[in-house]
Motif scaffolding. Structure first.
Motif, PDB file in Angstrom:
ATOM      1  N   TYR A   1     -39.850  -6.665  75.386  1.00 11.16           N
ATOM      2  CA  TYR A   1     -40.808  -5.804  76.083  1.00 11.16           C
ATOM      3  C   TYR A   1     -40.886  -6.166  77.566  1.00 11.16           C
ATOM      4  O   TYR A   1     -40.961  -5.288  78.425  1.00 11.16           O
TER       5      TYR A   1
ATOM      6  N   GLN B   1     -37.957  -4.761  79.242  1.00 10.53           N
ATOM      7  CA  GLN B   1     -38.130  -3.323  79.376  1.00 10.53           C
ATOM      8  C   GLN B   1     -39.014  -2.985  80.578  1.00 10.53           C
ATOM      9  O   GLN B   1     -38.688  -2.109  81.383  1.00 10.53           O
TER      10      GLN B   1
ATOM     11  N   GLU C   1     -41.307   3.714  76.930  1.00 10.93           N
ATOM     12  CA  GLU C   1     -41.564   4.093  75.541  1.00 10.93           C
ATOM     13  C   GLU C   1     -41.945   5.573  75.446  1.00 10.93           C
ATOM     14  O   GLU C   1     -42.876   5.964  74.745  1.00 10.93           O
TER      15      GLU C   1
ATOM     16  N   ASP D   1     -36.642   3.809  75.367  1.00  9.50           N
ATOM     17  CA  ASP D   1     -37.209   2.618  76.004  1.00  9.50           C
ATOM     18  C   ASP D   1     -37.699   2.964  77.401  1.00  9.50           C
ATOM     19  O   ASP D   1     -38.813   2.620  77.786  1.00  9.50           O
TER      20      ASP D   1
ATOM     21  N   GLN E   1     -31.699   2.924  76.683  1.00 10.31           N
ATOM     22  CA  GLN E   1     -31.968   1.918  75.655  1.00 10.31           C
ATOM     23  C   GLN E   1     -31.556   0.565  76.217  1.00 10.31           C
ATOM     24  O   GLN E   1     -30.461   0.416  76.760  1.00 10.31           O
TER      25      GLN E   1
END
Length: 404
Positions: free
Chosen positions: A17, A20, A43, A47, A60
């Protein structure tokens, strides 16, 4: 052993996370250099989901351990393909207007499907070879965990599917992508160009804080709005302004902090206010200003945002502004003033601090808790005071019992 594995998986998930978020912020920084006509969501449909004009990009992200290879049967590859296959088959995305990116820190072995789906600039792209390798891996695989991914891939060639060829034509696989520490170093490089080397880390820390708060707001709201280019440019410009030579950053967590009054009830600056009869509500506000100013100044000092001697010079100016008014008050009162008269005039001095004293460390600062709280800090050290006899009275109060 199970507990240890669970801990490892939780750490890997948390790192994923963070990766990301970091990559999304880096993407925003890069996009901002080309104008504001874009948006980024975390999200969303993937992603990271980016829109620029009529074009959509879905990313992704996979951060994997050193030495991991993205083979034709890799779970990362097929689970990613499943997400994209479903989006394309259900009409969630329009293939002619959507690009798909699998960014992985894993290696792409020569001759694999991922190797042949690298961007055209790599010189290795061959979608026909990649499709044949994926079909071969799908036929040979015995991995039950990938059954749904295989079914979604097969459905692309069904009656209503857009076709496997059509999807792969929009897919780029990027191997050996920068890891989270490398992404952050790239962002630090951008920050150095904006505010210089010495200020880059505190600048980036605050930009990250704003961005993560903004993404959390997006995730908590159903159909939450993405970060737009206009919004990002505004936040970036405001932060850059705070790091200008005539300014300092005011941190939201400090500016919005509401401390518990009881925690400072025995402070000397509170005793100073008690001495002149200031009410409880105003004492609470004084405590709030004191804590905010103390915390903000401490953070500036820890991050080396203040110039050598700057804080001392600022406090000298505050003390000298107070000295003139305090001397005038004592002169007007004379030696025969009653306690009631002294308290009344002392409250006038304090009213000046509370309402009018706005001298700042730097001219670009406007946050009032800095001068107000700084005066409370000086009052706590008995460098300034309100009652004409504040020093003698408070020294007697603060003197240890039994001292002579």
């Amino acid at each position: 052993m199970a507990a240890r594995n669970d801990q490892f998986e939780a750490s890997a998930s948390a790192l994923g996370y963070l990766y990301q978020f970091a990559k999304a912020l880096h993407l925003c920084i890069e996009q901002s250099m080309g104008g504001p006509g874009w948006s980024v969501a975390v999200e969303g449909a993937d992603d990271i989901e980016k829109h620029a004009g009529s074009l959509t990009e879905l990313l992704q992200l996979k951060q994997r351990a050193e030495g991991v290879r993205l083979t034709d049967s890799a779970t990362d590859l097929w689970k990613t393909l499943r997400i994209w296959c479903l989006a394309a088959s259900t009409g969630q995305v329009s293939l002619p207007e959507t690009n798909f990116f699998l960014m992985t820190t894993a290696e792409l072995p020569d001759g694999t499907a991922g190797y042949h789906l690298q961007p055209r600039a790599s010189g290795h792209r061959d979608e026909k070879v990649a499709l044949a390798l994926l079909q071969k891996a799908r036929a040979a695989s015995k991995n039950d965990d990938l059954t749904k991914a295989f079914e979604a891939f097969d459905a692309l060639n069904g009656a209503c599917g857009p076709g496997q060829n059509a999807l792969l034509a929009r897919v780029d696989v990027i191997g050996g992508a920068p890891r989270i520490d490398e992404v952050r170093e790239k962002m630090l490089g951008h920050a150095r160009l904006v505010v210089g080397d010495n200020l880059a880390k505190p600048f980036l820390t605050r930009l990250e804080g704003w961005f993560y708060d903004r993404v959390i707001e997006q995730l908590r709201t159903k159909g939450g709005a993405p970060v737009t280019g206009e919004e990002f440019d505004q936040a970036f410009s405001e932060l850059r302004h705070q790091f200008g030579p005539d300014n300092l950053p005011i941190d939201p967590d400090i500016a919005q902090w509401e401390p518990e009054p009881a925690e400072s009830a025995d402070k000397t600056f509170v005793r100073q206010l008690d001495l002149i009869g200031v009410g409880g509500e105003r004492i609470h506000l004084a405590i709030r200003d004191y804590v905010r100013a103390f915390d903000q100044r401490s953070r500036w000092s820890e991050e080396k945002l203040l110039r050598v001697g700057e804080l001392g010079a600022y406090e000298r100016r505050l003390v000298e502004e107070w000295q003139a008014r305090f001397a005038d008050m004592r002169e007007e009162l004379g030696d025969e003033a009653t306690e009631a008269e002294m308290k009344r005039e002392a409250r006038e001095i304090y009213r000046w601090v509370d309402r009018d004293a706005r001298a700042q460390i730097r001219t670009g600062l406007e946050e009032v808790f800095i001068p107000k709280g700084s005066y409370q800090m000086l009052a706590d050290e008995l460098k300034v005071g309100w009652h004409p006899d504040f020093s003698a009275r408070l020294m007697a109060l603060l003197e240890p019992s039994g001292a002579h």
